[in-house]
Design an enzyme around this catalytic site. Structure first.
Site, mmCIF file in Angstrom:
data_model
loop_
_atom_site.group_PDB
_atom_site.id
_atom_site.type_symbol
_atom_site.label_atom_id
_atom_site.label_comp_id
_atom_site.label_asym_id
_atom_site.label_seq_id
_atom_site.Cartn_x
_atom_site.Cartn_y
_atom_site.Cartn_z
ATOM 1 N N LYS A 71 0.823 -1.211 0.000
ATOM 2 C CA LYS A 71 0.000 0.000 0.000
ATOM 3 C C LYS A 71 0.865 1.273 0.000
ATOM 4 O O LYS A 71 0.621 2.201 -0.775
ATOM 5 C CB LYS A 71 -0.924 -0.027 1.219
ATOM 6 C CG LYS A 71 -1.923 1.115 1.266
ATOM 7 C CD LYS A 71 -2.957 0.905 2.344
ATOM 8 C CE LYS A 71 -2.408 1.007 3.742
ATOM 9 N NZ LYS A 71 -1.894 -0.198 4.348
ATOM 10 N N THR A 73 4.025 1.518 -0.899
ATOM 11 C CA THR A 73 4.755 1.546 -2.170
ATOM 12 C C THR A 73 3.875 2.113 -3.280
ATOM 13 O O THR A 73 4.325 2.932 -4.099
ATOM 14 C CB THR A 73 5.219 0.130 -2.536
ATOM 15 O OG1 THR A 73 5.981 -0.403 -1.454
ATOM 16 C CG2 THR A 73 6.057 0.133 -3.790
ATOM 17 N N ARG A 94 2.239 8.113 7.141
ATOM 18 C CA ARG A 94 2.541 8.132 8.571
ATOM 19 C C ARG A 94 4.016 7.820 8.833
ATOM 20 O O ARG A 94 4.703 7.269 7.991
ATOM 21 C CB ARG A 94 1.677 7.101 9.305
ATOM 22 C CG ARG A 94 0.198 7.397 9.280
ATOM 23 C CD ARG A 94 -0.601 6.177 9.688
ATOM 24 N NE ARG A 94 -0.407 5.085 8.744
ATOM 25 C CZ ARG A 94 -0.617 3.814 9.016
ATOM 26 N NH1 ARG A 94 -1.013 3.449 10.221
ATOM 27 N NH2 ARG A 94 -0.435 2.899 8.096
ATOM 28 N N LYS A 105 7.646 -6.325 11.194
ATOM 29 C CA LYS A 105 7.140 -5.665 9.997
ATOM 30 C C LYS A 105 8.256 -5.121 9.112
ATOM 31 O O LYS A 105 8.193 -5.197 7.886
ATOM 32 C CB LYS A 105 6.191 -4.531 10.393
ATOM 33 C CG LYS A 105 5.607 -3.779 9.200
ATOM 34 C CD LYS A 105 4.695 -2.654 9.666
ATOM 35 C CE LYS A 105 4.152 -1.851 8.488
ATOM 36 N NZ LYS A 105 3.325 -0.711 8.899
ATOM 37 N N ALA A 273 -3.878 1.483 12.574
ATOM 38 C CA ALA A 273 -5.305 1.379 12.256
ATOM 39 C C ALA A 273 -5.985 0.228 12.982
ATOM 40 O O ALA A 273 -7.206 0.205 13.071
ATOM 41 C CB ALA A 273 -5.512 1.225 10.752
ATOM 42 N N PHE A 301 -3.552 -0.496 7.136
ATOM 43 C CA PHE A 301 -4.093 -1.845 6.952
ATOM 44 C C PHE A 301 -5.157 -1.871 5.841
ATOM 45 O O PHE A 301 -5.090 -1.101 4.900
ATOM 46 C CB PHE A 301 -4.613 -2.396 8.277
ATOM 47 C CG PHE A 301 -3.519 -2.606 9.290
ATOM 48 C CD1 PHE A 301 -2.420 -3.396 8.988
ATOM 49 C CD2 PHE A 301 -3.571 -2.013 10.537
ATOM 50 C CE1 PHE A 301 -1.390 -3.594 9.916
ATOM 51 C CE2 PHE A 301 -2.549 -2.204 11.467
ATOM 52 C CZ PHE A 301 -1.463 -2.992 11.150
ATOM 53 N N PHE A 381 4.050 -8.348 -8.930
ATOM 54 C CA PHE A 381 5.201 -9.152 -8.528
ATOM 55 C C PHE A 381 5.692 -9.946 -9.742
ATOM 56 O O PHE A 381 4.900 -10.308 -10.621
ATOM 57 C CB PHE A 381 4.825 -10.118 -7.400
ATOM 58 C CG PHE A 381 4.817 -9.487 -6.030
ATOM 59 C CD1 PHE A 381 5.785 -9.828 -5.086
ATOM 60 C CD2 PHE A 381 3.845 -8.569 -5.678
ATOM 61 C CE1 PHE A 381 5.780 -9.255 -3.820
ATOM 62 C CE2 PHE A 381 3.824 -7.991 -4.421
ATOM 63 C CZ PHE A 381 4.806 -8.339 -3.478
ATOM 64 N N TRP A 409 7.213 -0.555 -8.292
ATOM 65 C CA TRP A 409 8.323 -1.100 -7.510
ATOM 66 C C TRP A 409 9.567 -1.227 -8.387
ATOM 67 O O TRP A 409 10.671 -0.873 -7.979
ATOM 68 C CB TRP A 409 7.941 -2.466 -6.930
ATOM 69 C CG TRP A 409 8.910 -2.956 -5.889
ATOM 70 C CD1 TRP A 409 8.835 -2.795 -4.540
ATOM 71 C CD2 TRP A 409 10.128 -3.677 -6.138
ATOM 72 N NE1 TRP A 409 9.918 -3.366 -3.914
ATOM 73 C CE2 TRP A 409 10.731 -3.921 -4.869
ATOM 74 C CE3 TRP A 409 10.763 -4.148 -7.280
ATOM 75 C CZ2 TRP A 409 11.938 -4.604 -4.729
ATOM 76 C CZ3 TRP A 409 11.981 -4.822 -7.151
ATOM 77 C CH2 TRP A 409 12.547 -5.051 -5.892
#
Length: 556
Positions: A71, A73, A94, A105, A273, A301, A381, A409
């Site tokens: 998210k 990225t 954030r 994480k 969240a 999230f 991906f 990415w």
């Protein structure tokens, strides 16, 4: 392909003054924290009052899985892509908490060629905002016990103190503690505990305050507990609000950094969240909107937690009107939602993608319930197959939207250019008819039921003993208009983190409710969610250290 940290270290960053200039800010408008990061000064923020807002775009996602969604990225990639096609755009996200970074994480600055830099500083101490929040929160905790020690003139009932302490680290041993042991000189013994800093009401207040005066007023309204006659006791009663504001003065100023492609990014605030409202600060978003044509922001999230809180809490309290939503999904995550084991994600499984799309479809339905146009961004991906992508795109077409494959990415802005053009079409098409899920006047318990049944598709909401009575009392005290912040697992629409896909008909138990009078919402703690996380069996901290060049290894 180089790693995220290798890409970040190779970045050709511009001096932060150049980034500020892209927003029309001068040298006197920023406070430098080294060559590549700064805060936007209070006077510069105040000077923007009256300027017209740009367009606000929300990036959210399907429920998180170990396969990854990307998210942040995608948020960064879309921001860069919008700038690439000529839309002056600022990214707002954030700050990272140390707890997850040293737990499991990792970093929170994006990835690949869609990152915000300086990456290492952002994921560690950055400009010290979290330390200031921790200090302000714990100052109030110390003043509570000190007031009781010196005679307790407010007649605080030590059994009904709700204000706990915080630290920005995962530490399950601190969830429940006893303070004041060791004799009379150490005060009165009582049971309390720690939450992680991102769950602090002070964090929520900083992220919702409009300016220093609003910050001071909100801090003063914090309810820390009750007197023996059940009268609420506030931080203002303890005369703590002034000193807390002093500690948070600099932290309230938005942080300015840049993307790998030298576009402006504001990184400010960091509530989770799953246990808080999960959005970056109002002051950063508002400042960016007054300085940009477009602002791309994210909510934590999945859309069920983050987007709902962004729309029902942040937008409601700040008066923001989003123009469009980008819903992020990956083929890998959809396969996990469809029953594929993590070790089998590299094998093509079109049927699993199709089954997993039920989770995506639920989020599409929920977001449309807010009156917002949306597009699905497929964070690509290398192992995604044409057949799997086609299955996802066909599903989205049948559900009245489209899925755009994004390669930010690997390619940066160029890989998200098609998404950027579609977002502009949605925004400038004027399709948004934004409305919140429930009105202010709805009773508190009914608000909880509305979120749980309409967003989480629960058949029933259970209240543990005392919850309904506490909500009724708060309504009598004048808090009935506040919105609700659901605290629950991020991994499922239910309270069972292992129940993926799109479950419905389940029961959501409300274990506890907490009044955040200063922030302006009520937290409903559901299921087994913890406001102080623990570390995993093998925390990331075990492999973090410095190499022979003095560079950080293992954090990313």
């Amino acid at each position: 392909m180089p790693s995220d940290i290798q890409i970040a270290r190779a970045a050709r960053k511009q001096p932060i003054g150049n980034i500020a200039a892209k927003l029309g800010l001068g040298d006197d408008d920023i406070l430098r924290y080294g060559p590549d990061k700064a805060k936007i000064a209070h006077h510069a923020v105040a000077g923007l009052a009256g300027r017209q807002h740009g367009r606000l775009v929300l990036v959210t996602a399907i429920n998180p899985t170990p396969a990854g969604e990307g998210k942040t990225t995608t948020t960064v990639g879309l921001g860069d892509a919008l700038n690439r096609i000529g839309k002056r755009t600022t990214v707002c996200i954030r700050e990272a908490s140390l707890g997850p970074n040293f737990g499991m994480k990792g970093g929170a600055a994006g990835g690949g060629h869609a990152q915000i830099v300086p990456m290492e500083e952002m994921n560690l101490h950055f400009t010290g905002d979290f330390h200031a929040i921790t200090a302000a929160h714990n100052l109030l905790a110390a003043m509570i016990d000190n007031h009781i020690y010196w005679g307790n003139t407010l007649d605080i009932d030590t059994r009904r103190i709700t204000w706990r302490r915080v630290m920005d680290m995962n530490d399950r041993a601190l969830r429940d503690i006893v303070v004041g042991l060791g004799g009379a000189s150490n005060g009165f013994s009582r049971q309390t505990g720690f939450d992680i800093t991102v769950a602090s009401e002070v964090m929520a207040i900083l992220c919702l305050a409009r300016d220093l005066d609003d910050l001071h007023a909100r801090l003063g309204r914090i309810v820390i507990g009750y007197a023996r006659d059940r009268r609420p006791i506030t931080a203002r009663d303890l005369k703590a609000d002034g000193a807390m504001t002093v500690l948070l003065r600099d932290a309230l100023q938005p942080n300015l950094v840049q993307t790998l492609e030298n576009n402006p990014a504001m990184v400010h605030g960091g509530p989770f969240a799953n246990i808080a409202h999960g959005c970056n600060s109002v002051i950063a978003t508002d400042t960016a909107l007054r300085l940009s044509d477009y602002v791309v922001t994210e909510a934590g999230f999945g859309a069920d937690l983050g987007a709902e809180k962004f729309l029902d809490i942040k937008c409601r309290l700040a008066g923001f009107t989003p123009a469009a939503v980008v819903l992020v999904a990956t083929i890998r995550a959809l396969k996990m939602n469809g029953g594929t084991a993590k070790q089998d994600l590299g094998t093509e499984d079109v049927a699993a993608v199709t089954r997993g799309c039920a989770n995506l479809g639920r989020h599409i339905e929920n977001l449309r319930g807010f009156g917002l146009p949306l597009v699905v961004a497929v964070n690509h991906f290398a192992g995604d197959t044409p057949a799997e992508i086609a299955a996802l795109q066909d599903y989205c077409i049948r559900h009245g939207t489209e899925a755009i494959v994004c390669r930010h990415w690997a390619k940066g802005a160029a890989g998200a250019e098609e998404l950027a053009h579609r977002v502009v079409e949605l925004v400038e098409g004027g399709e948004a008819d934004f409305h919140t899920l429930y009105p202010d006047a709805m009773p508190l318990w009914q608000k909880i039921e509305t979120i749980c049944t309409r967003i989480y598709r629960a058949a029933h909401v259970e209240a543990l003993p005392g919850v309904r009575a506490q909500l009724n009392l708060w309504e009598e005290e004048g808090y009935g208009h506040l919105p609700i912040c659901i605290a629950k697992t991020q991994y499922s629409f239910s309270t069972d983190p292992d129940l993926r896909g799109a479950p419905e008909g389940h029961v959501i138990p409300v274990r506890e409710v907490r009044l955040n009078a200063g922030a302006g919402f009520i937290v409903a703690v559901c299921g087994q969610i913890m406001t102080m996380p623990g570390l995993p069996r093998h925390p990331a901290a075990e492999t973090i250290g410095l190499n022979d060049l003095g560079q950080i290894e293992g954090l990313f």
